[in-house]
Design a protein around this motif. Structure first.
Motif, PDB file in Angstrom:
ATOM      1  N   LEU A 139      12.071 -23.268   2.164  1.00 41.54           N
ATOM      2  CA  LEU A 139      10.915 -23.854   1.480  1.00 41.54           C
ATOM      3  C   LEU A 139       9.652 -23.045   1.752  1.00 41.54           C
ATOM      4  CD1 LEU A 139      11.548 -27.657   2.139  1.00 41.54           C
ATOM      5  CD2 LEU A 139      11.894 -26.417  -0.011  1.00 41.54           C
ATOM      6  N   ARG A 140       9.492 -22.582   2.978  1.00 43.45           N
ATOM      7  CA  ARG A 140       8.307 -21.784   3.308  1.00 43.45           C
ATOM      8  C   ARG A 140       8.237 -20.528   2.445  1.00 43.45           C
ATOM      9  NH1 ARG A 140       7.897 -18.240   8.616  1.00 43.45           N
ATOM     10  NH2 ARG A 140       8.751 -16.805   7.068  1.00 43.45           N
ATOM     11  N   ARG A 141       9.412 -19.967   2.160  1.00 49.61           N
ATOM     12  CA  ARG A 141       9.457 -18.718   1.399  1.00 49.61           C
ATOM     13  C   ARG A 141       9.369 -18.942  -0.105  1.00 49.61           C
ATOM     14  NH1 ARG A 141      14.508 -15.844   4.674  1.00 49.61           N
ATOM     15  NH2 ARG A 141      13.270 -15.006   6.417  1.00 49.61           N
ATOM     16  N   GLY A 145       4.140 -25.496   0.626  1.00 50.99           N
ATOM     17  CA  GLY A 145       3.551 -26.830   0.486  1.00 50.99           C
ATOM     18  C   GLY A 145       4.558 -27.951   0.565  1.00 50.99           C
ATOM     19  N   THR A 146       5.854 -27.627   0.502  1.00 48.11           N
ATOM     20  CA  THR A 146       6.886 -28.639   0.683  1.00 48.11           C
ATOM     21  C   THR A 146       7.397 -28.568   2.119  1.00 48.11           C
ATOM     22  OG1 THR A 146       8.570 -27.112  -0.154  1.00 48.11           O
ATOM     23  CG2 THR A 146       7.589 -28.646  -1.739  1.00 48.11           C
ATOM     24  N   LEU A 147       8.123 -29.605   2.536  1.00 52.25           N
ATOM     25  CA  LEU A 147       8.597 -29.662   3.917  1.00 52.25           C
ATOM     26  C   LEU A 147       9.993 -30.253   3.998  1.00 52.25           C
ATOM     27  CD1 LEU A 147       8.460 -32.870   4.933  1.00 52.25           C
ATOM     28  CD2 LEU A 147       6.035 -32.388   5.052  1.00 52.25           C
ATOM     29  N   ALA A 148      10.582 -30.114   5.163  1.00 51.96           N
ATOM     30  CA  ALA A 148      11.849 -30.765   5.494  1.00 51.96           C
ATOM     31  C   ALA A 148      11.578 -31.798   6.574  1.00 51.96           C
ATOM     32  CB  ALA A 148      12.874 -29.741   5.980  1.00 51.96           C
ATOM     33  N   ALA A 165      16.942 -25.437  17.154  1.00 52.11           N
ATOM     34  CA  ALA A 165      16.170 -25.637  15.931  1.00 52.11           C
ATOM     35  C   ALA A 165      14.675 -25.659  16.221  1.00 52.11           C
ATOM     36  CB  ALA A 165      16.597 -26.932  15.249  1.00 52.11           C
ATOM     37  N   LEU A 166      14.263 -26.340  17.288  1.00 52.31           N
ATOM     38  CA  LEU A 166      12.839 -26.386  17.635  1.00 52.31           C
ATOM     39  C   LEU A 166      12.307 -24.996  18.000  1.00 52.31           C
ATOM     40  CD1 LEU A 166      12.628 -29.657  19.772  1.00 52.31           C
ATOM     41  CD2 LEU A 166      11.945 -29.333  17.389  1.00 52.31           C
ATOM     42  N   ASN A 167      13.127 -24.221  18.669  1.00 53.02           N
ATOM     43  CA  ASN A 167      12.721 -22.869  19.037  1.00 53.02           C
ATOM     44  C   ASN A 167      12.403 -22.039  17.794  1.00 53.02           C
ATOM     45  OD1 ASN A 167      12.481 -20.623  21.016  1.00 53.02           O
ATOM     46  ND2 ASN A 167      14.289 -19.835  19.962  1.00 53.02           N
ATOM     47  N   LEU A 168      13.288 -22.084  16.803  1.00 55.42           N
ATOM     48  CA  LEU A 168      13.078 -21.312  15.586  1.00 55.42           C
ATOM     49  C   LEU A 168      11.930 -21.878  14.762  1.00 55.42           C
ATOM     50  CD1 LEU A 168      16.758 -20.568  14.508  1.00 55.42           C
ATOM     51  CD2 LEU A 168      15.144 -19.070  15.696  1.00 55.42           C
ATOM     52  N   ALA A 169      11.828 -23.212  14.738  1.00 55.92           N
ATOM     53  CA  ALA A 169      10.738 -23.837  13.980  1.00 55.92           C
ATOM     54  C   ALA A 169       9.383 -23.377  14.490  1.00 55.92           C
ATOM     55  CB  ALA A 169      10.845 -25.361  14.069  1.00 55.92           C
ATOM     56  N   SER A 170       9.262 -23.243  15.805  1.00 59.77           N
ATOM     57  CA  SER A 170       8.008 -22.800  16.396  1.00 59.77           C
ATOM     58  C   SER A 170       7.780 -21.308  16.172  1.00 59.77           C
ATOM     59  CB  SER A 170       7.994 -23.113  17.890  1.00 59.77           C
ATOM     60  OG  SER A 170       6.770 -22.751  18.479  1.00 59.77           O
ATOM     61  N   LEU A 171       8.822 -20.510  16.380  1.00 59.09           N
ATOM     62  CA  LEU A 171       8.699 -19.067  16.217  1.00 59.09           C
ATOM     63  C   LEU A 171       8.340 -18.675  14.792  1.00 59.09           C
ATOM     64  CD1 LEU A 171      11.709 -17.688  18.306  1.00 59.09           C
ATOM     65  CD2 LEU A 171       9.279 -17.296  18.768  1.00 59.09           C
ATOM     66  N   TRP A 172       8.913 -19.397  13.831  1.00 56.41           N
ATOM     67  CA  TRP A 172       8.780 -19.005  12.423  1.00 56.41           C
ATOM     68  C   TRP A 172       7.787 -19.879  11.655  1.00 56.41           C
ATOM     69  CZ3 TRP A 172      14.802 -18.703  11.520  1.00 56.41           C
ATOM     70  CH2 TRP A 172      15.304 -17.587  12.203  1.00 56.41           C
ATOM     71  N   ASP A 173       7.066 -20.741  12.354  1.00 54.82           N
ATOM     72  CA  ASP A 173       6.054 -21.594  11.708  1.00 54.82           C
ATOM     73  C   ASP A 173       6.644 -22.361  10.531  1.00 54.82           C
ATOM     74  OD1 ASP A 173       4.032 -20.630  13.449  1.00 54.82           O
ATOM     75  OD2 ASP A 173       3.753 -18.875  12.173  1.00 54.82           O
ATOM     76  N   LEU A 174       7.708 -23.092  10.804  1.00 52.29           N
ATOM     77  CA  LEU A 174       8.425 -23.780   9.729  1.00 52.29           C
ATOM     78  C   LEU A 174       7.775 -25.115   9.385  1.00 52.29           C
ATOM     79  CD1 LEU A 174      12.145 -23.158  10.755  1.00 52.29           C
ATOM     80  CD2 LEU A 174      10.650 -21.765   9.301  1.00 52.29           C
ATOM     81  N   GLY A 231      -0.586 -30.949   7.852  1.00 56.01           N
ATOM     82  CA  GLY A 231      -0.493 -29.770   8.708  1.00 56.01           C
ATOM     83  C   GLY A 231       0.904 -29.186   8.736  1.00 56.01           C
ATOM     84  N   VAL A 232       1.921 -30.043   8.713  1.00 55.90           N
ATOM     85  CA  VAL A 232       3.304 -29.572   8.659  1.00 55.90           C
ATOM     86  C   VAL A 232       3.518 -28.742   7.397  1.00 55.90           C
ATOM     87  CG1 VAL A 232       5.728 -30.263   8.516  1.00 55.90           C
ATOM     88  CG2 VAL A 232       4.165 -31.519  10.020  1.00 55.90           C
ATOM     89  N   ARG A 233       2.960 -29.189   6.301  1.00 56.05           N
ATOM     90  CA  ARG A 233       3.106 -28.456   5.030  1.00 56.05           C
ATOM     91  C   ARG A 233       2.501 -27.050   5.119  1.00 56.05           C
ATOM     92  NH1 ARG A 233       5.047 -31.869   1.391  1.00 56.05           N
ATOM     93  NH2 ARG A 233       4.715 -34.115   1.721  1.00 56.05           N
ATOM     94  N   ARG A 234       1.573 -26.863   6.021  1.00 59.52           N
ATOM     95  CA  ARG A 234       0.954 -25.549   6.201  1.00 59.52           C
ATOM     96  C   ARG A 234       1.663 -24.710   7.270  1.00 59.52           C
ATOM     97  NH1 ARG A 234      -3.663 -28.950   5.670  1.00 59.52           N
ATOM     98  NH2 ARG A 234      -3.981 -28.971   7.944  1.00 59.52           N
ATOM     99  N   GLY A 235       2.808 -25.189   7.731  1.00 59.21           N
ATOM    100  CA  GLY A 235       3.600 -24.401   8.666  1.00 59.21           C
ATOM    101  C   GLY A 235       3.407 -24.744  10.119  1.00 59.21           C
TER     102      GLY A 235
END
Length: 312
Positions: A139-141, A145-148, A165-174, A231-235
């Motif tokens: 979605l980020r790519r 503006g959308t989220l999971a 999953a949390l590790n990647l979410a933080s690293l990649w600003d998901l 804020g989540v929608r902005r990564g």
């Protein structure tokens, strides 16, 4: 130090504010749908098992207008309320659970495993979070503006996939929203006996924000979450922890909690509290929801069994 739910306060929970009609109607639809499922199982009219969200209905109701049709929602084994808040489709959900025509997934998914549009539920603990992280990356790519949004419980924090999953979410600003429905017990194990530290501390270890919700008042929860979800929608991935109460058994009949724990859950339950605080608003809509669910059960029960072929 282990995390435990705070004991019930000596004073009564705070007065609930008056809800909009559509919010109360949805809360009551979920409540009576779940109660009817337990009745149907007790009468031998349903097979398998089910996990109701009795006492936790306000979580998906509070989130409902904050999630758009372009967002993905990943649910879990206790997900009927998530589905009804998303689609309002009591007929299709009951048909799926009963294996009747018109079922959401042809009657092969049952109570726990549903797929419809951008909604997916599973009974496997921890399975959805890495999938949701992958979807959030997509979605980020492709759809900024959308989220999971993924719903998990306090017991799911014992799964290693959660931390990957949390590790990647933080690293990649998901754009990943993790909703934790912490009802203080993982099937039959109290949270304090299986979770060291805190959920907030674990989110912080990955540099992910944490927001704690202790209220059951939809009018209080929703405006507090709205800017955070933006804020989540902005990564900016976020963990929202609802300190809630499981009113019913783990599944259809296995409740191992001591009487005082069940009593505390009932004292905090929004249903009786709202009936006390706003009887003029509650009782007409409650009667309407009861009649609606009774009609759904009668209509779906009369349908023939679902016919499904993997080749269709």
């Amino acid at each position: 130090m282990t995390e435990t739910l705070a004991p019930a306060p000596a004073t009564s929970p705070a007065r609930l504010s008056r809800l909009a009609d559509d919010d109360l109607a949805l809360l009551l639809l979920i409540r009576h749908f779940e109660l009817e499922l337990l009745r149907l199982y007790g009468a031998g009219e349903l097979n398998g098992t089910t996990h109701t969200c009795l006492g936790q209905e306000y979580v998906p109701v509070a989130l409902r207008p904050l999630l758009g049709p372009g967002d993905f929602v990943f649910s879990n084994h206790r997900g009927h309320g998530h589905y009804l808040a998303r689609f309002g489709d009591a007929h299709g959900l009951l048909a799926e659970i009963m294996g009747r025509e018109g079922a959401v997934c042809g009657g092969v998914g049952g109570s726990q495993h549903l797929h419809r549009d951008r909604y997916l539920s599973t009974g496997v603990q921890g399975e959805s979070l890495p999938v949701a992280a992958g979807v959030a990356l997509h979605l980020r790519r492709t759809e900024p503006g959308t989220l999971a949004c993924v719903h998990i419980g306090d017991g799911t924090w014992g799964e290693g996939a959660v931390y990957e999953a949390l590790n990647l979410a933080s690293l990649w600003d998901l754009p990943l929203l993790v909703v934790v429905e912490n009802n203080g017990i993982a099937q039959s194990t109290p949270t304090g006996a299986q979770l060291a530290g805190t959920i907030a501390g674990r989110a912080a270890a990955f540099g992910i924000g944490h927001h704690l919700v202790v209220s059951a008042d939809v009018n209080e929860i929703r405006p507090a979450l709205e800017p955070l979800v933006a804020g989540v929608r902005r990564g900016r991935p976020l963990v929202v922890e609802f300190r809630t109460h499981r009113l019913g058994p783990h599944s259809k009949g296995d409740d191992t909690r001591p009487p005082e724990a069940v009593r505390a859950a009932r004292e905090h339950d929004w249903y009786d509290r709202y009936a006390h605080d706003h009887p003029d608003h509650f009782h007409p809509l409650d009667a309407r929801a009861r009649a609606l669910v009774e009609g759904v059960v009668a209509e779906v029960s009369a349908r023939p069994p679902s016919r499904w072929s993997p080749c269709e």
